[in-house]
Motif scaffolding. Sequence first.
Motif, mmCIF file in Angstrom:
data_model
loop_
_atom_site.group_PDB
_atom_site.id
_atom_site.type_symbol
_atom_site.label_atom_id
_atom_site.label_comp_id
_atom_site.label_asym_id
_atom_site.label_seq_id
_atom_site.Cartn_x
_atom_site.Cartn_y
_atom_site.Cartn_z
ATOM 1 N N GLN A 190 76.457 20.700 67.421
ATOM 2 C CA GLN A 190 75.291 19.858 67.645
ATOM 3 C C GLN A 190 75.483 18.873 68.800
ATOM 4 O O GLN A 190 74.636 17.993 69.010
ATOM 5 C CB GLN A 190 74.952 19.098 66.358
ATOM 6 C CG GLN A 190 74.578 19.986 65.184
ATOM 7 C CD GLN A 190 73.323 20.817 65.467
ATOM 8 O OE1 GLN A 190 72.295 20.291 65.860
ATOM 9 N NE2 GLN A 190 73.429 22.129 65.278
ATOM 10 N N ASN A 191 76.554 19.018 69.553
ATOM 11 C CA ASN A 191 76.847 18.113 70.659
ATOM 12 C C ASN A 191 76.335 18.731 71.960
ATOM 13 O O ASN A 191 76.894 19.706 72.465
ATOM 14 C CB ASN A 191 78.345 17.853 70.746
ATOM 15 C CG ASN A 191 78.723 16.840 71.816
ATOM 16 O OD1 ASN A 191 77.891 16.431 72.628
ATOM 17 N ND2 ASN A 191 79.974 16.430 71.819
ATOM 18 N N PRO A 216 68.624 26.336 86.070
ATOM 19 C CA PRO A 216 67.183 26.618 86.003
ATOM 20 C C PRO A 216 66.407 25.372 85.585
ATOM 21 O O PRO A 216 66.807 24.662 84.659
ATOM 22 C CB PRO A 216 67.098 27.724 84.945
ATOM 23 C CG PRO A 216 68.438 28.400 85.004
ATOM 24 C CD PRO A 216 69.411 27.295 85.269
ATOM 25 N N SER A 217 65.320 25.108 86.251
ATOM 26 C CA SER A 217 64.597 23.850 86.042
ATOM 27 C C SER A 217 64.021 23.707 84.648
ATOM 28 O O SER A 217 63.771 22.589 84.187
ATOM 29 C CB SER A 217 63.479 23.724 87.080
ATOM 30 O OG SER A 217 62.547 24.797 86.954
ATOM 31 N N ASP A 218 63.801 24.837 83.944
ATOM 32 C CA ASP A 218 63.230 24.742 82.597
ATOM 33 C C ASP A 218 64.291 24.772 81.503
ATOM 34 O O ASP A 218 63.948 24.807 80.310
ATOM 35 C CB ASP A 218 62.199 25.849 82.360
ATOM 36 C CG ASP A 218 62.789 27.252 82.468
ATOM 37 O OD1 ASP A 218 63.852 27.409 83.112
ATOM 38 O OD2 ASP A 218 62.176 28.193 81.936
ATOM 39 N N ASN A 219 65.584 24.767 81.858
ATOM 40 C CA ASN A 219 66.607 24.611 80.819
ATOM 41 C C ASN A 219 66.363 23.298 80.072
ATOM 42 O O ASN A 219 65.927 22.311 80.667
ATOM 43 C CB ASN A 219 68.010 24.613 81.435
ATOM 44 C CG ASN A 219 68.559 26.011 81.628
ATOM 45 O OD1 ASN A 219 67.860 26.997 81.441
ATOM 46 N ND2 ASN A 219 69.823 26.109 82.019
ATOM 47 N N GLY A 225 70.044 14.328 79.163
ATOM 48 C CA GLY A 225 70.149 14.366 77.707
ATOM 49 C C GLY A 225 71.159 15.361 77.181
ATOM 50 O O GLY A 225 71.346 15.483 75.967
ATOM 51 N N GLY A 226 71.830 16.054 78.077
ATOM 52 C CA GLY A 226 72.822 17.057 77.691
ATOM 53 C C GLY A 226 73.227 17.848 78.920
ATOM 54 O O GLY A 226 72.768 17.582 80.043
ATOM 55 N N ARG A 227 74.099 18.836 78.712
ATOM 56 C CA ARG A 227 74.550 19.671 79.821
ATOM 57 C C ARG A 227 73.401 20.563 80.298
ATOM 58 O O ARG A 227 72.742 21.251 79.509
ATOM 59 C CB ARG A 227 75.750 20.515 79.405
ATOM 60 C CG ARG A 227 77.022 19.719 79.150
ATOM 61 C CD ARG A 227 77.600 19.149 80.448
ATOM 62 N NE ARG A 227 77.972 20.191 81.398
ATOM 63 C CZ ARG A 227 79.196 20.684 81.519
ATOM 64 N NH1 ARG A 227 80.183 20.239 80.742
ATOM 65 N NH2 ARG A 227 79.467 21.613 82.424
#
Length: 469
Positions: A190-191, A216-219, A225-227
């Motif tokens: 969950q990290n 990718p821009s939509d990742n 907020g995360g990798r």
Amino acid sequence: MGNMIIQKISKANVFAGLAGAFALLAGTASAEITFKDAFSGTKFDRPVFFGSYPGKAQTYVVLEAHQGLALVVSRKDNAWVKDTLASISVNQNNEMGFLGIAFHPDFASNRKFYVSYDPSGNSLFNIVEERVADSSGMKESSTPPRTLIKITDKYSNHNGGTLAFGPKDGYLYFGIGDGGSGGDPDGNGQNTNVLLAKFLRIDVDKKDTGLEYGIPSDNPYAAGGGRGEIYAIGMRNPWKWSFDPLTGDLWAGDVGQDATEEVDLITLGGNYGWKVMEGPSGTNNGKMTLPVYSYPHATGTCIIGGVVFRGDPASKYYGTYFTADYGSKKFWALKKNGTGLATVEALPNTPTNISTFGTDAEGRIYMAGPDNGIIYSLESPDLTPASTGLKVTPKLPDLSGRIFAAMQGGRLADALFNGAESVEIFSTDGQRRDTASRSHPRLSPRIEPGVYLVRPLRGAGRPDLLMVR
């Protein structure tokens, strides 16, 4: 992955030789599935991947995990011959080794392929590299490998390792486990600031600042907020997974721990629960995605993600996902239904403990395991490949002025569907090469430059010609 050009061509003298391309697929009778030694006694050491070699008929790729070999298997002088595409020094401990390979969608022109492995040595890493084949396209060149991803690990298990390019977006996907041991001791599932226990998605044709690839821009975390590499989270050990080549659905088997095995449909931004959930059980805050199929350890102890059958469209198994359990040898056919779960059909037990599935360019299904080194093809009238059972119409419909051109890897124009929801794409010799739908119109990377017939699938609409260039 490149721009798309589609245009109508006013005149073309390409009808000669196409009379045999317009095909109607015959129905098949239901029959039990059997398992055939696909390579006539040729065995492999701990095979963990099987697939077709791009652009080469009756040529296949097999990974031997602990030997660190990517083998090209082809027919020569009436015998199966193994040639080495790549040889890597790997860690042979436990679940480690040479675990994944994927060919660039433009492999025919750039000869790039991608590998995932655990290198030899005392330090533990999960590595994804870009490598380049030589001018023959069949052996690695002297070009030094380019490391894309290197993930430090603490334990030798739960490495996942499968690589594949998305058939609709052309990005490289990588599934990796939680880092090993048991119970996810570091809370990686969950990290969102670590890459372990995730599905990752990257653009290998770009380089963002400080990276060997593009995000990718939509990742989900591309903006923070995360990798940014993360596509989905909450995986324990996605040992094997694959795309449906028609719809682009990503099916994964996530190996369970103490109680439950599960099959998931992985979607952008999805959270599959580990370690707060195992299968459908545990703490679900309403934001976690339940598996489409799960079973207790009384049934089996190690799910092996499989493949979707896209051979003969007339088959009752067309669009069906095949998966098996390594421990119990149980074998199932799954099909999505309207409830978000899977309708399940039990099949005959597998002939050995299966550790991988694969398909060839015509849609045949294969499976293999580490114990006997045999690669099996699944045999049944219900599992005929796309090129089998074709009936040729005596006259090609009038296609004057109905020829379209597209760049390889591009999307089909809406006009090509002519009122149908999906279409089949045939080569000029009558071989069914691909399918596409309005919602997933991108061509498969296996479609090479040339002229193809586009025929409506299970619906109204007229056929057209497609020029891929």
